[in-house]
Design a protein around this motif. Structure first.
Motif, PDB file in Angstrom:
ATOM      1  N   HIS A   1       7.317   9.220  -5.268  1.00 12.64           N
ATOM      2  CA  HIS A   1       8.033   7.999  -4.902  1.00 12.64           C
ATOM      3  C   HIS A   1       7.910   7.765  -3.402  1.00 12.64           C
ATOM      4  O   HIS A   1       8.102   8.698  -2.611  1.00 12.64           O
ATOM      5  CB  HIS A   1       9.527   8.104  -5.230  1.00 12.64           C
ATOM      6  N   SER A   2       7.592   6.535  -3.038  1.00 16.99           N
ATOM      7  CA  SER A   2       7.866   6.117  -1.677  1.00 16.99           C
ATOM      8  C   SER A   2       9.358   5.810  -1.669  1.00 16.99           C
ATOM      9  O   SER A   2       9.793   4.721  -2.054  1.00 16.99           O
ATOM     10  CB  SER A   2       7.053   4.878  -1.295  1.00 16.99           C
ATOM     11  N   ALA A   3      10.143   6.799  -1.280  1.00 15.38           N
ATOM     12  CA  ALA A   3      11.604   6.693  -1.386  1.00 15.38           C
ATOM     13  C   ALA A   3      12.184   5.676  -0.420  1.00 15.38           C
ATOM     14  O   ALA A   3      13.358   5.311  -0.530  1.00 15.38           O
ATOM     15  CB  ALA A   3      12.241   8.058  -1.159  1.00 15.38           C
ATOM     16  N   THR A   4      11.367   5.207   0.513  1.00 13.91           N
ATOM     17  CA  THR A   4      11.737   4.096   1.389  1.00 13.91           C
ATOM     18  C   THR A   4      12.150   2.887   0.560  1.00 13.91           C
ATOM     19  O   THR A   4      13.017   2.110   0.973  1.00 13.91           O
ATOM     20  CB  THR A   4      10.527   3.704   2.251  1.00 13.91           C
ATOM     21  N   LYS A   5      11.546   2.758  -0.613  1.00 13.65           N
ATOM     22  CA  LYS A   5      11.659   1.534  -1.406  1.00 13.65           C
ATOM     23  C   LYS A   5      12.899   1.573  -2.312  1.00 13.65           C
ATOM     24  O   LYS A   5      14.018   1.569  -1.801  1.00 13.65           O
ATOM     25  CB  LYS A   5      10.374   1.333  -2.207  1.00 13.65           C
ATOM     26  N   TYR A   6      12.728   1.610  -3.610  1.00 12.66           N
ATOM     27  CA  TYR A   6      13.865   1.460  -4.518  1.00 12.66           C
ATOM     28  C   TYR A   6      14.865   2.600  -4.452  1.00 12.66           C
ATOM     29  O   TYR A   6      16.074   2.380  -4.590  1.00 12.66           O
ATOM     30  CB  TYR A   6      13.369   1.310  -5.957  1.00 12.66           C
ATOM     31  N   LEU A   7      14.407   3.834  -4.260  1.00 18.31           N
ATOM     32  CA  LEU A   7      15.361   4.950  -4.264  1.00 18.31           C
ATOM     33  C   LEU A   7      16.401   4.777  -3.168  1.00 18.31           C
ATOM     34  O   LEU A   7      17.599   4.964  -3.390  1.00 18.31           O
ATOM     35  CB  LEU A   7      14.635   6.283  -4.108  1.00 18.31           C
ATOM     36  N   ASN A   8      15.954   4.405  -1.971  1.00 19.01           N
ATOM     37  CA  ASN A   8      16.898   4.133  -0.891  1.00 19.01           C
ATOM     38  C   ASN A   8      17.509   2.742  -1.047  1.00 19.01           C
ATOM     39  O   ASN A   8      18.725   2.573  -1.022  1.00 19.01           O
ATOM     40  CB  ASN A   8      16.223   4.266   0.471  1.00 19.01           C
TER      41      ASN A   8
ATOM     42  N   SER B   1       9.005  13.174   4.727  1.00 19.46           N
ATOM     43  CA  SER B   1       9.266  12.238   5.818  1.00 19.46           C
ATOM     44  C   SER B   1       8.769  10.830   5.532  1.00 19.46           C
ATOM     45  O   SER B   1       9.141   9.891   6.240  1.00 19.46           O
ATOM     46  CB  SER B   1       8.624  12.751   7.114  1.00 19.46           C
ATOM     47  N   SER B   2       7.924  10.651   4.521  1.00 17.28           N
ATOM     48  CA  SER B   2       7.436   9.326   4.146  1.00 17.28           C
ATOM     49  C   SER B   2       6.785   9.418   2.777  1.00 17.28           C
ATOM     50  O   SER B   2       6.465  10.509   2.294  1.00 17.28           O
ATOM     51  CB  SER B   2       6.411   8.792   5.167  1.00 17.28           C
ATOM     52  N   GLY B   3       6.548   8.253   2.171  1.00 18.46           N
ATOM     53  CA  GLY B   3       5.810   8.240   0.928  1.00 18.46           C
ATOM     54  C   GLY B   3       4.389   8.736   1.116  1.00 18.46           C
ATOM     55  O   GLY B   3       3.841   9.450   0.263  1.00 18.46           O
TER      56      GLY B   3
ATOM     57  N   HIS C   1      17.746   0.050   0.805  1.00 17.15           N
ATOM     58  CA  HIS C   1      18.428  -0.706   1.855  1.00 17.15           C
ATOM     59  C   HIS C   1      17.568  -0.929   3.100  1.00 17.15           C
ATOM     60  O   HIS C   1      18.079  -1.375   4.130  1.00 17.15           O
ATOM     61  CB  HIS C   1      19.734   0.008   2.251  1.00 17.15           C
ATOM     62  N   SER C   2      16.290  -0.612   3.017  1.00 15.12           N
ATOM     63  CA  SER C   2      15.346  -0.888   4.106  1.00 15.12           C
ATOM     64  C   SER C   2      15.788  -0.301   5.438  1.00 15.12           C
ATOM     65  O   SER C   2      15.579  -0.904   6.493  1.00 15.12           O
ATOM     66  CB  SER C   2      15.129  -2.407   4.251  1.00 15.12           C
ATOM     67  N   ASP C   3      16.400   0.896   5.381  1.00 17.27           N
ATOM     68  CA  ASP C   3      16.854   1.485   6.639  1.00 17.27           C
ATOM     69  C   ASP C   3      16.384   2.918   6.854  1.00 17.27           C
ATOM     70  O   ASP C   3      16.835   3.583   7.790  1.00 17.27           O
ATOM     71  CB  ASP C   3      18.386   1.399   6.752  1.00 17.27           C
ATOM     72  N   ILE C   4      15.485   3.424   6.011  1.00 17.31           N
ATOM     73  CA  ILE C   4      14.879   4.731   6.255  1.00 17.31           C
ATOM     74  C   ILE C   4      13.418   4.697   5.816  1.00 17.31           C
ATOM     75  O   ILE C   4      13.003   3.823   5.051  1.00 17.31           O
ATOM     76  CB  ILE C   4      15.580   5.884   5.503  1.00 17.31           C
ATOM     77  N   ILE C   5      12.654   5.678   6.295  1.00 17.46           N
ATOM     78  CA  ILE C   5      11.323   5.973   5.780  1.00 17.46           C
ATOM     79  C   ILE C   5      11.425   7.339   5.112  1.00 17.46           C
ATOM     80  O   ILE C   5      11.879   8.309   5.741  1.00 17.46           O
ATOM     81  CB  ILE C   5      10.268   6.017   6.903  1.00 17.46           C
ATOM     82  N   ALA C   6      11.021   7.429   3.851  1.00 14.29           N
ATOM     83  CA  ALA C   6      11.149   8.691   3.126  1.00 14.29           C
ATOM     84  C   ALA C   6      10.190   8.712   1.945  1.00 14.29           C
ATOM     85  O   ALA C   6       9.739   7.670   1.466  1.00 14.29           O
ATOM     86  CB  ALA C   6      12.588   8.893   2.629  1.00 14.29           C
ATOM     87  N   GLY C   7       9.882   9.915   1.488  1.00 12.64           N
ATOM     88  CA  GLY C   7       9.060  10.098   0.295  1.00 12.64           C
ATOM     89  C   GLY C   7       9.627  11.213  -0.545  1.00 12.64           C
ATOM     90  O   GLY C   7      10.491  11.976  -0.091  1.00 12.64           O
ATOM     91  N   ALA C   8       9.150  11.325  -1.775  1.00  7.35           N
ATOM     92  CA  ALA C   8       9.651  12.370  -2.659  1.00  7.35           C
ATOM     93  C   ALA C   8       8.616  12.716  -3.708  1.00  7.35           C
ATOM     94  O   ALA C   8       7.842  11.862  -4.144  1.00  7.35           O
ATOM     95  CB  ALA C   8      10.948  11.941  -3.330  1.00  7.35           C
ATOM     96  N   LEU C   9       8.606  13.982  -4.104  1.00  4.65           N
ATOM     97  CA  LEU C   9       7.819  14.458  -5.235  1.00  4.65           C
ATOM     98  C   LEU C   9       8.758  15.115  -6.227  1.00  4.65           C
ATOM     99  O   LEU C   9       9.724  15.778  -5.836  1.00  4.65           O
ATOM    100  CB  LEU C   9       6.769  15.478  -4.795  1.00  4.65           C
ATOM    101  N   VAL C  10       8.467  14.933  -7.504  1.00  2.03           N
ATOM    102  CA  VAL C  10       9.177  15.643  -8.565  1.00  2.03           C
ATOM    103  C   VAL C  10       8.140  16.364  -9.400  1.00  2.03           C
ATOM    104  O   VAL C  10       7.135  15.763  -9.813  1.00  2.03           O
ATOM    105  CB  VAL C  10       9.992  14.676  -9.454  1.00  2.03           C
ATOM    106  N   GLY C  11       8.360  17.650  -9.643  1.00  4.97           N
ATOM    107  CA  GLY C  11       7.421  18.440 -10.412  1.00  4.97           C
ATOM    108  C   GLY C  11       7.930  18.719 -11.810  1.00  4.97           C
ATOM    109  O   GLY C  11       9.120  18.993 -12.004  1.00  4.97           O
ATOM    110  N   ALA C  12       7.026  18.652 -12.772  1.00  3.94           N
ATOM    111  CA  ALA C  12       7.402  18.978 -14.147  1.00  3.94           C
ATOM    112  C   ALA C  12       7.702  20.456 -14.298  1.00  3.94           C
ATOM    113  O   ALA C  12       8.514  20.851 -15.145  1.00  3.94           O
ATOM    114  CB  ALA C  12       6.286  18.567 -15.103  1.00  3.94           C
ATOM    115  N   HIS C  13       7.064  21.286 -13.451  1.00  2.00           N
ATOM    116  CA  HIS C  13       7.227  22.729 -13.557  1.00  2.00           C
ATOM    117  C   HIS C  13       7.394  23.342 -12.176  1.00  2.00           C
ATOM    118  O   HIS C  13       6.760  22.913 -11.213  1.00  2.00           O
ATOM    119  CB  HIS C  13       6.006  23.365 -14.238  1.00  2.00           C
TER     120      HIS C  13
END
Length: 402
Positions: free
Chosen positions: A216-223, A96-98, A225-237
């Protein structure tokens, strides 16, 4: 770098994909969001699944693999699969957020565990680590993470469970050698987590350099467009620790909304051209501002004079990011006055959007901030570079004379 497009979604989702036996550049993969086609309508854009719950089978099972939307939702699948592929990871989770993504990494630890974190980092997470995390029982040491010897001196073999770095680090953009930090963490028996919000998978792939978790604070570059709040994790395993993170997301309820997940995927489809444009523009601005009469110093990894340039050059490809900071001659007063006089740049918190933003960070972060009071943080968007420079030029000159 080229990638084979595969079905990285859950097995119970069957998206049409005629390209699974071919390899494509990462930018092509992002543009088509894995090339998935809706199997029912043949739409090239996925639907938004708004359901909060899913029907059981007659035998009381869940052959769909889904139970309740707090655990997952079909709208997440394509966004998570695309991000995992771009980062070269095994799995991804959207939050739901970074902040919720980052704090999950620490909540997966046990009271008494030791962590190492940067002195210069995302300010809200630093405050959380200095407050709640230590109150909860984590032992936290803050270090100058651009110095790998400082990281090595802080880790405690057997006790340190997570080394957390951010590179380039907000708002001074100091750079940590990811491969060296990974080696230090792993020799101590710890995981390495990397906040790569500014690096993005376009420029930096921490998992290839030894990281275990990428945030990633996906709110930023991944999105973008400054129109959502989101976060993401990526796991190596996809291991026991990763499943713990997945459980934390479901149990705490830090799930991303369906519409936000759809918008995040939409944003990732233009990630490569947006970041490429921002990098070119930021490099030009950094070079031109370095000789500006009202600028004392430019902080940008792409400048050969920058302390972290060598490390950035080693681990960043295709550019040095769309973020830079300037230290204004005349101190805090002149910096704030300059920000007040921009016309094209927008005075606002955040970064990574298509619009260019300027902010006096020290006044935002408040007491205890390591941010110099004369610093202005610049998030470079996709406007014409000459327009951005001209606007900064007039604002700096008028602000200095205010």
């Amino acid at each position: 770098m080229r990638y084979k497009i595969t079905r990285l979604c859950k097995k119970h989702v069957s998206y049409g994909n005629p390209m699974t036996n071919k390899t494509f550049a990462a930018s092509s993969l992002a543009a088509q969001a894995m090339g998935w086609i809706d199997p029912v309508t043949k739409a090239v854009v996925p639907p938004i699944h708004m359901a909060s719950t899913y029907q059981r089978d007659e035998d009381n099972g869940y052959s769909s693999g889904r139970i309740y939307a707090r655990s997952d939702n079909p709208t997440f699948d394509q966004a998570e699969a695309t991000l995992a592929a771009l980062e070269g990871g095994a799995k991804a989770l959207v939050f739901s957020s970074g902040m919720s993504a980052a704090t999950a990494c620490f909540l997966a630890l046990a009271p008494g565990d030791h962590v190492v974190a940067p002195k210069v980092m995302y300010w809200s997470l630093r405050n959380w680590l200095a407050g709640f995390a230590q109150h909860w029982g984590l032992l936290v040491d803050f270090v100058d993470a651009d110095r790998t010897d400082a990281i090595a001196a802080a880790v405690k073999p057997g006790s340190t469970k997570l080394v957390w770095i951010e590179t380039p680090a907000n708002p001074t953009w100091c750079v940590t050698d990811i491969a060296a930090a990974a080696d230090i963490a792993h020799r101590a028996g710890a995981l390495l987590g990397v906040d790569s919000t500014v690096g993005t998978p376009v420029l930096t792939r921490p998992i290839e350099l030894g990281a275990d978790i990428v945030m990633h604070s996906a709110t930023k570059y991944l999105n973008g467009h400054s129109d959502i709040i989101a976060g993401a994790l990526v796991g190596a395993h996809d291991d026991e620790h990763w499943q713990k993170l997945r459980t934390i997301r479901a149990q705490i309820g830090t799930i991303l909304g369906q519409t936000e997940a759809w918008l995040l995927l939409r944003g990732m489809r233009t990630l490569f051209p947006r970041v490429a444009w921002a990098c070119r523009s930021a490099q030009t601005l950094a070079e031109r501002l370095s000789s500006h009469p009202m600028v004392a110093e430019v902080l940008y990894p792409g400048l050969p004079s920058f302390a972290g340039h060598a490390a950035a050059k080693k681990q960043m490809t295709g550019g040095f990011g769309g973020m830079l900071s300037v230290r204004v001659k005349g101190g805090e007063r002149a910096a704030i006055a300059s920000a007040a006089r921009v016309e094209l740049w927008k005075r606002a918190t955040s970064l990574g959007g298509v619009e260019s933003l300027i902010e006096h960070r020290a006044s935002v972060e408040g007491p205890g901030t390591p941010c110099p009071p004369d610093l202005l943080r610049l998030s470079v968007g996709v406007e014409e570079t000459s327009d951005l420079f001209d606007d900064l030029d007039q604002a700096l000159r008028r602000g200095h004379n205010a």
